[in-house]
Design a protein around this motif. Structure first.
Motif, PDB file in Angstrom:
ATOM      1  N   LYS A  98       0.830  -1.212   0.000  1.00 53.04           N
ATOM      2  CA  LYS A  98       0.000   0.000   0.000  1.00 53.04           C
ATOM      3  C   LYS A  98       0.861   1.257   0.000  1.00 53.04           C
ATOM      4  N   ASN A  99       1.923   1.247   0.807  1.00 51.36           N
ATOM      5  CA  ASN A  99       2.752   2.437   0.959  1.00 51.36           C
ATOM      6  C   ASN A  99       3.944   2.464   0.005  1.00 51.36           C
ATOM      7  N   GLU A 100       4.067   1.415  -0.809  1.00 50.10           N
ATOM      8  CA  GLU A 100       5.114   1.357  -1.823  1.00 50.10           C
ATOM      9  C   GLU A 100       6.516   1.436  -1.216  1.00 50.10           C
ATOM     10  N   HIS A 101       6.729   0.645  -0.176  1.00 52.10           N
ATOM     11  CA  HIS A 101       8.063   0.482   0.396  1.00 52.10           C
ATOM     12  C   HIS A 101       8.410  -0.991   0.259  1.00 52.10           C
ATOM     13  N   LEU A 102       9.054  -1.323  -0.855  1.00 49.98           N
ATOM     14  CA  LEU A 102       9.271  -2.724  -1.192  1.00 49.98           C
ATOM     15  C   LEU A 102      10.750  -3.000  -1.453  1.00 49.98           C
TER      16      LEU A 102
ATOM     17  N   LYS B 189      -4.876   9.845 -10.272  1.00 52.34           N
ATOM     18  CA  LYS B 189      -5.150  10.786  -9.184  1.00 52.34           C
ATOM     19  C   LYS B 189      -3.929  11.674  -9.017  1.00 52.34           C
ATOM     20  N   ALA B 190      -4.156  12.979  -8.854  1.00 51.25           N
ATOM     21  CA  ALA B 190      -3.063  13.931  -8.693  1.00 51.25           C
ATOM     22  C   ALA B 190      -2.661  14.049  -7.229  1.00 51.25           C
ATOM     23  N   TYR B 191      -1.364  14.196  -6.994  1.00 46.63           N
ATOM     24  CA  TYR B 191      -0.817  14.357  -5.645  1.00 46.63           C
ATOM     25  C   TYR B 191       0.081  15.589  -5.611  1.00 46.63           C
ATOM     26  N   VAL B 192       0.065  16.268  -4.472  1.00 46.61           N
ATOM     27  CA  VAL B 192       0.974  17.384  -4.257  1.00 46.61           C
ATOM     28  C   VAL B 192       2.373  16.822  -4.059  1.00 46.61           C
ATOM     29  N   SER B 193       3.382  17.509  -4.587  1.00 43.09           N
ATOM     30  CA  SER B 193       4.753  17.049  -4.435  1.00 43.09           C
ATOM     31  C   SER B 193       5.091  16.804  -2.972  1.00 43.09           C
ATOM     32  N   GLY B 194       5.611  15.623  -2.670  1.00 39.50           N
ATOM     33  CA  GLY B 194       5.962  15.244  -1.304  1.00 39.50           C
ATOM     34  C   GLY B 194       4.869  14.541  -0.540  1.00 39.50           C
ATOM     35  N   GLU B 195       3.633  14.553  -1.082  1.00 42.40           N
ATOM     36  CA  GLU B 195       2.508  13.919  -0.391  1.00 42.40           C
ATOM     37  C   GLU B 195       2.614  12.394  -0.421  1.00 42.40           C
ATOM     38  N   ARG B 196       3.078  11.849  -1.529  1.00 42.89           N
ATOM     39  CA  ARG B 196       3.170  10.396  -1.699  1.00 42.89           C
ATOM     40  C   ARG B 196       4.558  10.051  -2.228  1.00 42.89           C
ATOM     41  N   VAL B 197       5.426   9.645  -1.319  1.00 41.26           N
ATOM     42  CA  VAL B 197       6.797   9.295  -1.674  1.00 41.26           C
ATOM     43  C   VAL B 197       7.027   7.819  -1.341  1.00 41.26           C
ATOM     44  N   GLY B 198       7.285   7.027  -2.358  1.00 40.89           N
ATOM     45  CA  GLY B 198       7.539   5.612  -2.166  1.00 40.89           C
ATOM     46  C   GLY B 198       9.018   5.297  -2.288  1.00 40.89           C
ATOM     47  N   SER B 199       9.379   4.069  -1.936  1.00 39.50           N
ATOM     48  CA  SER B 199      10.775   3.667  -2.052  1.00 39.50           C
ATOM     49  C   SER B 199      10.865   2.210  -2.476  1.00 39.50           C
ATOM     50  N   LEU B 200      11.923   1.910  -3.210  1.00 38.46           N
ATOM     51  CA  LEU B 200      12.211   0.542  -3.627  1.00 38.46           C
ATOM     52  C   LEU B 200      13.682   0.287  -3.339  1.00 38.46           C
ATOM     53  N   THR B 201      13.956  -0.767  -2.571  1.00 41.41           N
ATOM     54  CA  THR B 201      15.329  -1.164  -2.270  1.00 41.41           C
ATOM     55  C   THR B 201      15.655  -2.405  -3.090  1.00 41.41           C
ATOM     56  N   SER B 202      16.707  -2.325  -3.888  1.00 44.23           N
ATOM     57  CA  SER B 202      17.114  -3.447  -4.737  1.00 44.23           C
ATOM     58  C   SER B 202      18.452  -3.982  -4.253  1.00 44.23           C
ATOM     59  N   TYR B 203      18.605  -5.302  -4.326  1.00 41.18           N
ATOM     60  CA  TYR B 203      19.832  -5.951  -3.867  1.00 41.18           C
ATOM     61  C   TYR B 203      20.630  -6.469  -5.066  1.00 41.18           C
ATOM     62  N   THR B 204      21.927  -6.159  -5.067  1.00 39.83           N
ATOM     63  CA  THR B 204      22.823  -6.621  -6.127  1.00 39.83           C
ATOM     64  C   THR B 204      24.157  -7.002  -5.515  1.00 39.83           C
TER      65      THR B 204
ATOM     66  N   LEU C 104      18.813   2.273  -3.009  1.00 39.53           N
ATOM     67  CA  LEU C 104      17.532   2.907  -2.688  1.00 39.53           C
ATOM     68  C   LEU C 104      17.094   3.811  -3.819  1.00 39.53           C
ATOM     69  N   ASN C 105      15.845   3.628  -4.258  1.00 46.46           N
ATOM     70  CA  ASN C 105      15.231   4.508  -5.252  1.00 46.46           C
ATOM     71  C   ASN C 105      13.988   5.134  -4.631  1.00 46.46           C
ATOM     72  N   GLN C 106      13.984   6.453  -4.479  1.00 45.29           N
ATOM     73  CA  GLN C 106      12.835   7.171  -3.926  1.00 45.29           C
ATOM     74  C   GLN C 106      12.009   7.767  -5.064  1.00 45.29           C
ATOM     75  N   THR C 107      10.693   7.625  -4.970  1.00 49.01           N
ATOM     76  CA  THR C 107       9.806   8.123  -6.015  1.00 49.01           C
ATOM     77  C   THR C 107       8.811   9.116  -5.438  1.00 49.01           C
ATOM     78  N   ASN C 108       8.775  10.305  -6.024  1.00 43.86           N
ATOM     79  CA  ASN C 108       7.820  11.346  -5.663  1.00 43.86           C
ATOM     80  C   ASN C 108       6.661  11.265  -6.657  1.00 43.86           C
ATOM     81  N   VAL C 109       5.543  10.694  -6.219  1.00 45.23           N
ATOM     82  CA  VAL C 109       4.409  10.436  -7.096  1.00 45.23           C
ATOM     83  C   VAL C 109       3.590  11.712  -7.279  1.00 45.23           C
ATOM     84  N   LEU C 110       3.314  12.083  -8.531  1.00 46.49           N
ATOM     85  CA  LEU C 110       2.526  13.276  -8.825  1.00 46.49           C
ATOM     86  C   LEU C 110       1.177  12.939  -9.464  1.00 46.49           C
TER      87      LEU C 110
END
Length: 298
Positions: free
Chosen positions: A142-146, A209-224, A234-240
């Motif tokens: 739900k919170n896009e922290h994967l 759906k539109a979001y204000v910058s900073g309202e919905r920030v997700g993250s994805l951690t990848s292992y290599t 770490l990849n941080q995404t600011n959803v607009l």
């Protein structure tokens, strides 16, 4: 590593952002680009100079205008484990079923200039994490922290390949790769070595759906693995602007002949459970950091 010359291939188009700024952008100038909604998200993320396998560089890598699509599917845990290093374990929705994804990216305005990208990835349990409960899984989705392990990551530009492969340890290669994402339709085509179809995708874009910058920030951690050691990126995404659907009536995924299709087939996906599209967003991709990943026996 100090003083090492940058790797060959680390150049973008003449007059582009990389050519002009070398990862140290003028945010005020970029804010004037009509394709960029704003740069407030990046003002809160100061860049740091680091040594890396590709030589000295600044991190994070900023992408000022990004669109993405992700098709999430259920797959047998046995097939997933066969493709995972023994140190990583699949993130299971229920016992015996894990999550795999096909993803597409269009980086319209980026520190390393325009490029497109596609991926086959596996959702994994966070490294050094104990037993993950169902509530943790639902909250993460739900919170896009994967957390993920990527099998395929073709790109459309040489600078993206060099930075991604040599600098981050990702399985990247350059190929013909078209990604188009707007509020009506999402399409992608990944070419194989013979310029035929490796993988192709088409679907109606879910309502956004539109979001204000900073309202919905997700993250994805990848292992290599880099030089034999585990790293996390770490990849941080600011959803607009973004939307999700669980219907698959208008979703077409074509598997052809190539590395991406082979990787996806090996995971034996059973059913699509959701389709996420972000028609507008921003991203900050940090350089990998070493991490201890203990062996797992489960």
């Amino acid at each position: 590593m100090a003083g090492r010359a940058p790797r060959r291939g680390l150049s973008g188009p003449k007059g582009g952002l990389y050519d002009r700024y070398r990862m140290n952008p003028d945010l005020d100038a970029i804010a004037r680009d009509p394709r960029v909604s704003g740069v407030d998200f990046f003002r809160q993320l100061p860049k740091t100079k680091v040594d890396s396998p590709i030589g000295p560089t600044l991190t994070p890598n900023f992408s000022y205008t990004v669109s993405t699509a992700r098709l999430t599917m259920l797959a047998p845990s046995r097939a997933i484990r066969a493709r995972l290093p023994e140190e990583l374990a699949p993130l299971e929705l229920v016992p015996g079923l894990g999550l795999v994804s096909v993803m597409f990216f269009r980086y319209e305005v980026c520190d390393i200039d325009f490029y497109t990208e596609a991926a086959v990835g596996i959702a994994v349990k966070p490294a050094r994490h104990g037993k993950l409960g169902f509530f943790d899984l639902v909250t993460g989705l739900k919170n896009e922290h994967l957390d993920s392990y990527v099998l395929s990551l073709p790109v459309s530009s040489e600078i993206a390949r060099v930075r991604g492969h040599d600098g981050y340890g990702f399985p990247k290669w350059v190929t013909g790769l078209d990604v188009d994402i707007d509020d009506r339709r999402t399409t992608a085509r990944v070419a194989n070595d013979a310029d035929g179809v490796d993988l192709a995708f088409s679907a109606a874009t879910p309502p956004q759906k539109a979001y204000v910058s900073g309202e919905r920030v997700g993250s994805l951690t990848s292992y290599t693995r880099i030089n034999g050691g585990w790293h996390s990126t770490l990849n941080q995404t600011n959803v607009l602007n973004a939307g999700t659907t669980r219907g698959t009536r208008d979703v077409t995924l074509q598997l052809g002949e190539g590395r991406m299709s082979d990787d996806l087939r090996s995971l034996k996906p059973k059913r699509t459970i959701r389709f996420d599209v972000m028609t507008e967003g921003q991203a900050a991709l940090h350089m990998p950091v070493p991490i201890s990943v203990p062996p797992r026996n489960t």
